[in-house]
Design an enzyme around this catalytic site. Structure first.
Site, PDB file in Angstrom:
ATOM      1  N   GLU A  39       0.962  -1.186   0.223  1.00 50.40           N
ATOM      2  CA  GLU A  39       0.012   0.027   0.027  1.00 50.40           C
ATOM      3  C   GLU A  39       0.938   1.284  -0.088  1.00 50.40           C
ATOM      4  OE1 GLU A  39      -3.246   0.135  -0.247  1.00 50.40           O
ATOM      5  OE2 GLU A  39      -3.471  -2.066  -0.180  1.00 50.40           O
ATOM      6  N   CYS A  87      -2.231   9.427   2.420  1.00 52.17           N
ATOM      7  CA  CYS A  87      -1.685   9.021   1.029  1.00 52.17           C
ATOM      8  C   CYS A  87      -2.705   9.204  -0.120  1.00 52.17           C
ATOM      9  CB  CYS A  87      -1.601   7.046   1.306  1.00 52.17           C
ATOM     10  SG  CYS A  87      -3.097   6.599   1.790  1.00 52.17           S
TER      11      CYS A  87
HETATM   12  P1  NAD Z   1       7.991   4.711   5.438  1.00 53.63           P
HETATM   13  O1  NAD Z   1       8.014   3.622   4.166  1.00 53.63           O
HETATM   14  O2  NAD Z   1       9.124   5.363   6.000  1.00 53.63           O
HETATM   15  O3  NAD Z   1       7.664   3.721   6.790  1.00 53.63           O
HETATM   16  C1  NAD Z   1       6.825   2.738   6.757  1.00 53.63           C
HETATM   17  C2  NAD Z   1       7.203   1.675   7.663  1.00 53.63           C
HETATM   18  O4  NAD Z   1       8.328   1.023   7.069  1.00 53.63           O
HETATM   19  C3  NAD Z   1       7.544   1.844   9.071  1.00 53.63           C
HETATM   20  O5  NAD Z   1       7.159   1.006   9.882  1.00 53.63           O
HETATM   21  C4  NAD Z   1       8.915   1.906   9.049  1.00 53.63           C
HETATM   22  O6  NAD Z   1       9.570   1.490  10.204  1.00 53.63           O
HETATM   23  C5  NAD Z   1       9.283   1.135   8.148  1.00 53.63           C
HETATM   24  N1  NAD Z   1      10.582   1.144   7.384  1.00 53.63           N
HETATM   25  C6  NAD Z   1      11.181   2.461   7.009  1.00 53.63           C
HETATM   26  N2  NAD Z   1      12.376   2.283   6.408  1.00 53.63           N
HETATM   27  C7  NAD Z   1      12.700   1.025   6.350  1.00 53.63           C
HETATM   28  C8  NAD Z   1      13.841   0.124   5.626  1.00 53.63           C
HETATM   29  N3  NAD Z   1      14.732   0.694   5.210  1.00 53.63           N
HETATM   30  N4  NAD Z   1      13.328  -1.198   5.871  1.00 53.63           N
HETATM   31  C9  NAD Z   1      12.488  -1.609   6.537  1.00 53.63           C
HETATM   32  N5  NAD Z   1      11.413  -0.793   7.137  1.00 53.63           N
HETATM   33  C10 NAD Z   1      11.577   0.210   7.071  1.00 53.63           C
HETATM   34  O7  NAD Z   1       6.849   5.361   5.167  1.00 53.63           O
HETATM   35  P2  NAD Z   1       6.351   6.500   5.779  1.00 53.63           P
HETATM   36  O8  NAD Z   1       7.121   7.927   5.358  1.00 53.63           O
HETATM   37  O9  NAD Z   1       6.224   6.209   7.217  1.00 53.63           O
HETATM   38  O10 NAD Z   1       4.897   6.914   4.978  1.00 53.63           O
HETATM   39  C11 NAD Z   1       4.710   7.736   4.024  1.00 53.63           C
HETATM   40  C12 NAD Z   1       4.280   7.071   2.910  1.00 53.63           C
HETATM   41  O11 NAD Z   1       3.508   6.210   2.911  1.00 53.63           O
HETATM   42  C13 NAD Z   1       3.820   7.758   1.760  1.00 53.63           C
HETATM   43  O12 NAD Z   1       4.508   7.733   0.518  1.00 53.63           O
HETATM   44  C14 NAD Z   1       2.302   7.658   1.815  1.00 53.63           C
HETATM   45  O13 NAD Z   1       1.603   8.123   0.470  1.00 53.63           O
HETATM   46  C15 NAD Z   1       2.378   6.408   1.979  1.00 53.63           C
HETATM   47  N6  NAD Z   1       1.207   5.826   2.464  1.00 53.63           N
HETATM   48  C16 NAD Z   1       0.296   5.036   1.876  1.00 53.63           C
HETATM   49  C17 NAD Z   1      -0.936   4.665   2.351  1.00 53.63           C
HETATM   50  C18 NAD Z   1      -1.819   3.606   1.862  1.00 53.63           C
HETATM   51  O14 NAD Z   1      -2.540   3.189   2.143  1.00 53.63           O
HETATM   52  N7  NAD Z   1      -1.598   3.211   0.259  1.00 53.63           N
HETATM   53  C19 NAD Z   1      -1.242   4.951   3.727  1.00 53.63           C
HETATM   54  C20 NAD Z   1      -0.467   5.929   4.538  1.00 53.63           C
HETATM   55  C21 NAD Z   1       0.745   6.231   3.704  1.00 53.63           C
END
Ligand code: NAD
Length: 450
Positions: free
Chosen positions: A209, A243
Site C-alpha cells: 500500500e 496517502c
Molecule cells: P516509510 O516507508 O518510511 O515507513 C513505513 C514503515 O516502514 C515503518 O514501519 C518504518 O519503520 C518501516 N521502514 C522504514 N524504513 C525501512 C527500511 N529501510 N527497511 C524496512 N522497514 C523500513 O513510510 P512513511 O514515511 O512512514 O509513510 C509515508 C508514505 O506512505 C507516503 O508515500 C504515503 O503516501 C504512503 N502511505 C500509503 C498508504 C496507503 O494506504 N496506500 C497509507 C499511508 C501512507
C-alpha cells in the site's frame, strides 16, 4: 527480542488449529472491538500527543474505520469463510467443485506513522478474521499510539497469536529476514521495494500500500465551490499527510485562478484565519519533513518552524515547480492549468499510476472517459478520499502506487490461500481420459472449435 523464536511460537499456535474456527475468530474480534472502545479516550489523546491529530479526525479517520471494519467483518465472516460451490464442467461431473479460503499462517503487517492506528489495526483485524497469527510492526514515530495499541492487543491476544514488534529500520530489516506467509506493508515506494525484495527470498505474497501523486482534475463545468470545498477538506486532513490526499490540481485554464482562490477561501473557512494556531490542525511529522516541504513552498506560505506547522496553501504552478517532482505529503497544493482536457489526461498518464484520481465535472460521459484513460488505484467523481471509506470497496494501488487490495472481503482474501477442491465421485469413472484414446474420444477432444 528474539523474533525468530516468537514467530516459531506463532507458527506452532497456528498449526494447532486454534485460530481456525469461526466462533474463535468472532470471539477475538468482538473482544478486540471492546478493548478499542474502552480505550477510545486514550487513543484520541495519544494521536493528539504524537501527531497533533484532532479528536474529530481521530474519530472519523482512525478509530471509526477500524470499528466499521470490525462490524463489517463480523457481519460477513460466515459468508466469506463458507466454501463457494461453483459449476463443474462436464469432464469433472458428477464431481462437486468448491473454492475454499484457508488462512496462510503468520502474517507481517508494517505500517507508517500518518494514520498509525487505522493502518495497523485495520489490516490486523483482517488478517485475524482470515485465521492468521500476526506480527505487527508500527512506525516508531508515534510511540504513544503504539503504547495504547499494545494495551489493546495485550487485553485480547497472547503474543503467540498477535504480537507487536517495536523499533526502527534495523528492527524492520531484521524482521524482514524471517519467513512470513504474507506481508502487508503500508508506506513509501522506496521501502516498498525493500519489502518486496525481502519477500522474494521466501516467495512470500505481498500487499504493498504505497503512495504517489494523486491528481484532481477540475473541468470548467464543475460545481467549482463544491469541488474546491471537498478538495480543501481532503488536503487539510492530517495537514496533507494522507496517502490519498489531493496532491495537485489540474484545472481548466478558464477557471484555474478562481478555483485556486476558492481553495484558499475554504482553507480559511475550515481552519480559521490563524491555521497555525488552530489546535485541531495537525503538525508536520518531523523536522526533516518540515524542511522538505518548506523547500518547495511558494513565497508567503505561513509556517511555524518550532511548532512544525504549515498553513494549507493553494497556488498557481506549472509542471516544472519543485512540488511536482515528488509526492508532496503535506499541506501544499499546486494548481496547474490546461487548455485541452485530452492534454491534461495525457500529462497525468505520463506519470506513475496514482493511488487515487479525482475528477470534478458535471459531464458524466467525460467522467467515464477520464476514468477509462487514467489508471489509478481508486477514484472519485466529484469527491475526494471517500472511495476509501467503504468496506465493500477494495483499497490499494497500481503500478508505482502499490499492489494488492484490502478492506473487507478483498483483505480477507489477501490473507487467505484460495484453494480449489474437486470432490470427485467414486461411483462413476469417465473412461475417456485414459489412454489408449479411441477415435470417439479423439473426436470429442478435438471438439467443435470455438
Ligand atoms: P516509510 O516507508 O518510511 O515507513 C513505513 C514503515 O516502514 C515503518 O514501519 C518504518 O519503520 C518501516 N521502514 C522504514 N524504513 C525501512 C527500511 N529501510 N527497511 C524496512 N522497514 C523500513 O513510510 P512513511 O514515511 O512512514 O509513510 C509515508 C508514505 O506512505 C507516503 O508515500 C504515503 O503516501 C504512503 N502511505 C500509503 C498508504 C496507503 O494506504 N496506500 C497509507 C499511508 C501512507
Amino acid at each position: 527480542m528474539n523474533y525468530g523464536r516468537l514467530i516459531q511460537k506463532q507458527r506452532e499456535y497456528f498449526m494447532s488449529g486454534a485460530t481456525l474456527p469461526r466462533a474463535a475468530r468472532e470471539d477475538v474480534l468482538r473482544r478486540f472491538g471492546r478493548a478499542i472502545s474502552g480505550r477510545r479516550e486514550s487513543i484520541i489523546k495519544a494521536l493528539h500527543a504524537d501527531i497533533g491529530k484532532s479528536e474529530g479526525e481521530s474519530l472519523m479517520l482512525e478509530i471509526g474505520p477500524v470499528m466499521d471494519g470490525l462490524r463489517h467483518t463480523l457481519e460477513n465472516l460466515g459468508r466469506w469463510m463458507r466454501p463457494a460451490t461453483v459449476p463443474s464442467p462436464p469432464p469433472l461431473q458428477p464431481g462437486i467443485s468448491r473454492v475454499y479460503c484457508e488462512p496462510l499462517g503468520v502474517a507481517l503487517i508494517m505500517a507508517p506513522w500518518n494514520y498509525p492506528f487505522q493502518l495497523c489495526f485495520l489490516p490486523l483485524l483482517t488478517a485475524v478474521s482470515a485465521g492468521n497469527c500476526v506480527l505487527l510492526k508500527p512506525s516508531p514515530e508515534t510511540p504513544r499510539v503504539v503504547e495504547v495499541m499494545r494495551e489493546c492487543l495485550e487485553a485480547v491476544f497472547p503474543p503467540h497469536y498477535v504480537a507487536l514488534a517495536e523499533g526502527g529500520v534495523s528492527e524492520a530489516a531484521a524482521l524482514l529476514r524471517l519467513r512470513f506467509d504474507a506481508i502487508l506493508y503500508t508506506g513509501s515506494a522506496r521501502v516498498g521495494r525493500i519489502i518486496m525484495r525481502a519477500a522474494a527470498r521466501h516467495l512470500t505474497p505481498v500487499c504493498l500500500e504505497l503512495g504517489g501523486k494523486s491528481p484532481v482534475l477540475v473541468m470548467k463545468d464543475a460545481d467549482l465551490p463544491l469541488a474546491a470545498k471537498r478538495t480543501a477538506w481532503g488536503k487539510i486532513l492530517n495537514a496533507g499527510q494522507t496517502c490519498i490526499a489531493p496532491d495537485y490540481v489540474m484545472a481548466d485554464e478558464k477557471v484555474r485562478d478562481e478555483f485556486t482562490g476558492l481553495l484558499n477561501k475554504f482553507f480559511t473557512e475550515m481552519l480559521g484565519p490563524d491555521p497555525l494556531g488552530n489546535p485541531d490542525y495537525a503538525r508536520i511529522i518531523s523536522e526533516a519533513a518540515f524542511e522538505r516541504l518548506a523547500a518547495m513552498a511558494p513565497a508567503g506560505t505561513r509556517t511555524d518552524k518550532a511548532a512544525r506547522k504549515m498553513a494549507p496553501t493553494a497556488f498557481a504552478a506549472d509542471a516544472g515547480h519543485p512540488s511536482m517532482r515528488e509526492e508532496i505529503f503535506g499541506p501544499l497544493l499546486p494548481v496547474l492549468s490546461f487548455n485541452k482536457a485530452e492534454d491534461a489526461l495525457e500529462s497525468i498518464r505520463a506519470q506513475e499510476k496514482p493511488l487515487a484520481f479525482y475528477v470534478f465535472t458535471e459531464d458524466k460521459a467525460f467522467a467515464r472517459r477520464a476514468l477509462s484513460r487514467v489508471s489509478s488505484g481508486g477514484a472519485c467523481v466529484n469527491d475526494v478520499l471517500l472511495h476509501a471509506a467503504s468496506a465493500d470497496m477494495p483499497f490499494g494501488g497500481v503500478g508505482g502506487s502499490g499492489m494488492g487490495r484490502y478492506h473487507g472481503r478483498r483483505g480477507f482474501e489477501f490473507f487467505s490461500n484460495i484453494k480449489s477442491v474437486l470432490h470427485q465421485s467414486t461411483g462413476v469413472d469417465a473412461l475417456f481420459r485414459y489412454p489408449p484414446f479411441s477415435p470417439e474420444t479423439m473426436a470429442m477432444l478435438r471438439g467443435p472449435g470455438c
